[in-house]
Design an enzyme around this catalytic site. Structure first.
Site, short mmCIF file in Angstrom:
data_model
loop_
_atom_site.label_atom_id
_atom_site.label_comp_id
_atom_site.label_asym_id
_atom_site.label_seq_id
_atom_site.Cartn_x
_atom_site.Cartn_y
_atom_site.Cartn_z
N GLY A 47 -0.74 -2.03 -1.75
CA GLY A 47 0.45 -1.44 -1.15
C GLY A 47 0.41 -1.60 0.35
CD GLN A 52 -0.68 0.24 5.94
OE1 GLN A 52 0.02 0.20 4.93
NE2 GLN A 52 -1.99 0.09 5.91
CB CYS A 100 -6.19 2.47 4.13
SG CYS A 100 -4.65 2.35 5.04
CG LEU A 101 -4.33 -3.45 3.51
CD1 LEU A 101 -2.99 -4.11 3.31
CD2 LEU A 101 -5.47 -4.41 3.21
CG HIS A 142 -2.61 5.28 0.27
ND1 HIS A 142 -3.97 5.43 0.49
CD2 HIS A 142 -2.20 4.35 1.18
CE1 HIS A 142 -4.33 4.65 1.49
NE2 HIS A 142 -3.28 3.98 1.93
CD GLU A 143 0.92 2.03 0.49
OE1 GLU A 143 1.24 1.95 1.70
OE2 GLU A 143 -0.17 1.64 0.07
CG HIS A 146 0.43 4.41 5.36
ND1 HIS A 146 -0.47 4.30 6.39
CD2 HIS A 146 -0.20 3.90 4.26
CE1 HIS A 146 -1.60 3.74 5.93
NE2 HIS A 146 -1.46 3.50 4.65
NI NI Z 1 -2.95 2.56 3.50
#
Ligand code: NI
Length: 183
Positions: A47, A52, A100-101, A142-143, A146
């Site tokens: 995701g 991000q 997480c990226l 999670h997304e 953000h």
């Molecule tokens: Ni993330």
């Protein structure tokens, strides 16, 4: 179409509440989504949220294909979700490991609601309204976090459950990393 360098934890934009999308079916929105899809694919993520890649708008993408090598990983339909709203359908939560990226190389144990409803819009402004449970529900929570300036380490109850994935999960490092590794 481009792979964009993801912002890392500590960048102030990741701590901001993102703005709602007001206009659908625009070239600008389509270009943003294409960049997000390209970036998530290049990094093998499950995701990605627009902040991000440096765009403070309420747009998330997520999706995981079924992989016979990781039968424990549930498939999640590839979705572009704009202006999402989450409704908790069951107060029960369960813990699971997240990555997480924007927090590369790390994993943490996070409690998430087991069953949710999520609503929002696709890029053409059509309504999306689904119920999700388990890993699918976790990815969405999670997304959407953000978009509210929350990264998963802020949700770890005990920071002893936060560490380097190469130490916590040495068997999953390098090319064998499963698709749920990073969001
Ligand atoms: Ni993330």
């Amino acid at each position: 179409m481009a792979v964009i360098e993801t912002l890392k934890m500590g960048h102030p934009l990741l701590n901001q509440v993102a703005r709602p999308v007001e206009h659908f079916s625009t070239q600008e929105l389509d270009a943003l989504i294409q960049d997000m899809l390209d970036t998530m694919a290049a990094l093998n993520g499950a995701g990605l949220a627009a902040p991000q890649i440096g765009v403070s708008l309420r747009v998330v993408i997520f999706g995981v294909e079924a992989n016979p090598r990781y039968p424990e990983v549930e498939a999640v339909p590839m979705t572009v979700l704009i202006n999402p709203q989450i409704t908790v359908l069951d107060e029960r939560q369960e813990e699971g490991w997240e990555g997480c990226l924007s927090v590369p190389g790390m994993r943490g144990l996070v409690s998430r609601y087991v069953r949710i409803r999520y609503q929002g819009f696709d890029p053409q402004g059509r309504s999306i309204d689904r119920e999700a449970s388990g890993f699918h529900a976790r990815v969405v929570q999670h997304e959407v976090d953000h978009l509210d300036g929350i990264l998963y380490p802020q949700r770890i109850a005990d920071l002893r459950d936060f560490g380097y994935e190469s130490v916590l999960f040495p068997e999953l490092t390098e090319a064998t990393e499963p698709p749920e590794a990073r969001e």
